[in-house]
Motif scaffolding. Structure first.
Motif, mmCIF file in Angstrom:
data_model
loop_
_atom_site.group_PDB
_atom_site.id
_atom_site.type_symbol
_atom_site.label_atom_id
_atom_site.label_comp_id
_atom_site.label_asym_id
_atom_site.label_seq_id
_atom_site.Cartn_x
_atom_site.Cartn_y
_atom_site.Cartn_z
ATOM 1 N N GLN A 50 -37.540 0.246 -75.526
ATOM 2 C CA GLN A 50 -38.819 -0.337 -75.936
ATOM 3 C C GLN A 50 -40.001 0.260 -75.178
ATOM 4 O O GLN A 50 -41.053 0.506 -75.768
ATOM 5 C CB GLN A 50 -38.780 -1.848 -75.711
ATOM 6 C CG GLN A 50 -40.023 -2.596 -76.142
ATOM 7 C CD GLN A 50 -40.105 -2.770 -77.642
ATOM 8 O OE1 GLN A 50 -39.101 -2.660 -78.345
ATOM 9 N NE2 GLN A 50 -41.304 -3.040 -78.158
ATOM 10 N N SER A 51 -39.812 0.506 -73.880
ATOM 11 C CA SER A 51 -40.966 0.843 -73.030
ATOM 12 C C SER A 51 -40.832 2.151 -72.262
ATOM 13 O O SER A 51 -41.763 2.538 -71.557
ATOM 14 C CB SER A 51 -41.212 -0.298 -72.029
ATOM 15 O OG SER A 51 -41.495 -1.509 -72.706
ATOM 16 N N MET A 56 -43.419 -0.023 -64.701
ATOM 17 C CA MET A 56 -44.436 -0.672 -65.526
ATOM 18 C C MET A 56 -45.515 -1.416 -64.734
ATOM 19 O O MET A 56 -46.580 -1.718 -65.273
ATOM 20 C CB MET A 56 -43.747 -1.640 -66.498
ATOM 21 C CG MET A 56 -42.814 -0.940 -67.476
ATOM 22 S SD MET A 56 -41.851 -2.098 -68.497
ATOM 23 C CE MET A 56 -43.162 -2.945 -69.363
ATOM 24 N N PRO A 235 -42.741 -7.977 -69.735
ATOM 25 C CA PRO A 235 -43.658 -7.628 -70.826
ATOM 26 C C PRO A 235 -43.728 -8.748 -71.863
ATOM 27 O O PRO A 235 -42.802 -9.559 -71.995
ATOM 28 C CB PRO A 235 -43.026 -6.363 -71.410
ATOM 29 C CG PRO A 235 -41.585 -6.448 -71.045
ATOM 30 C CD PRO A 235 -41.533 -7.134 -69.718
#
Length: 268
Positions: A50-51, A56, A235
């Protein structure tokens, strides 16, 4: 019908092995822990899909982290919440910009490379007794363009800390109980001049935090840092996950408390 993955097949086999014979709390606990690690890996795969593989949030936000963790979970590192209680200390170290950081027990290089990305004028000694971990650290440093400043190597001796007497130095130490023998200022006098951030393994060596505090209390200001957890790093797309999955995304695979001591040299 879709065939089960190799990870799922291996997990089932290990769970059955752990539960052989009559059930008891120790066996059930071992099975639960193993299943939790399996689920954590699946969540890690979902996060990467997904990321991506950049950190992050946190002090090393944006660092490329495309290597498996040598020990413990990878997902918390990717989220940026790994060892969250250290974040203020890490920012203080970055603000002082020591010319040398010695990362003892560097593993795959999360801290060594992370500091190198934030401190362009600092040399990092990344040391570990595990050759495979050193190779991962070198690769991670190359990926992030800091290989020329991340100097990898094996075990340190007490004499190696003499360099701390010649220049401001910060030591990061996580060596699974071996800190008892290594962090001895009577045998490594250079330690008296260095700032030291050490994970203390009291579960392996009862009373070790007190032992280290006594060794350094005359030369250092000592702050004890406990565990900290927060869902702030998750997230938004994880909002629909179960509470269990959200907790497992933050879980660092620890079996017990591992406090840190932040020991700042008085340099009298």
């Amino acid at each position: 019908m879709k065939s089960p993955s190799k990870l799922s097949t291996a997990t089932k086999a290990e769970i059955l092995r752990l539960l052989e014979g009559d059930p008891d709390p120790a066996k059930l606990n071992a099975a639960l822990r193993y299943l939790a690690k399996w689920r954590s890996r699946l969540l890690e795969n979902t996060l990467v899909a997904q990321s991506g593989t950049r950190v992050m949030s946190g002090p090393f936000e944006g660092m490329a982290y495309d290597t498996p963790a040598s020990e413990g979970t990878r997902i918390a590192r990717l989220l940026g919440c790994y060892e969250k209680s250290l974040a203020p200390v890490i920012e203080d170290i970055i603000a002082t910009a020591p010319p040398l950081i010695i990362d003892v027990g560097c593993a795959e290089g999360f801290y060594a490379v992370g500091f190198a990305t934030r401190l362009p004028d600092t040399i990092i000694w990344a040391r570990d007794s595990n050759d495979a971990a050193i190779e991962k650290c070198q690769t991670l440093a190359e990926t992030n363009g800091v290989a020329e400043r991340v100097k990898t190597g094996g075990k340190l001796t007490h004499a190696d800390f003499d360099i701390c007497r010649a220049q401001p130095t910060t030591i990061i130490c996580d060596i699974e109980g071996a800190e008892e023998a290594l962090l001895d200022p009577d045998r490594a006098k250079g330690l008296r001049r260095a700032d030291i951030l050490v994970e203390v393994h009291d579960g392996m060596i009862p009373g070790l935090s007190d032992t280290l505090t006594e060794r350094f209390e005359d030369t250092h200001t000592i702050t004890r840092l406990e565990r900290a957890f927060s869902s702030d790093s998750l997230p938004d797309w994880m909002d629909g996950f179960s509470d269990m999955d959200r907790l497992l995304a933050l879980w660092e695979w620890r079996a017990g408390p591992t406090p840190w001591l932040w020991m700042q040299a008085m340099r009298r």
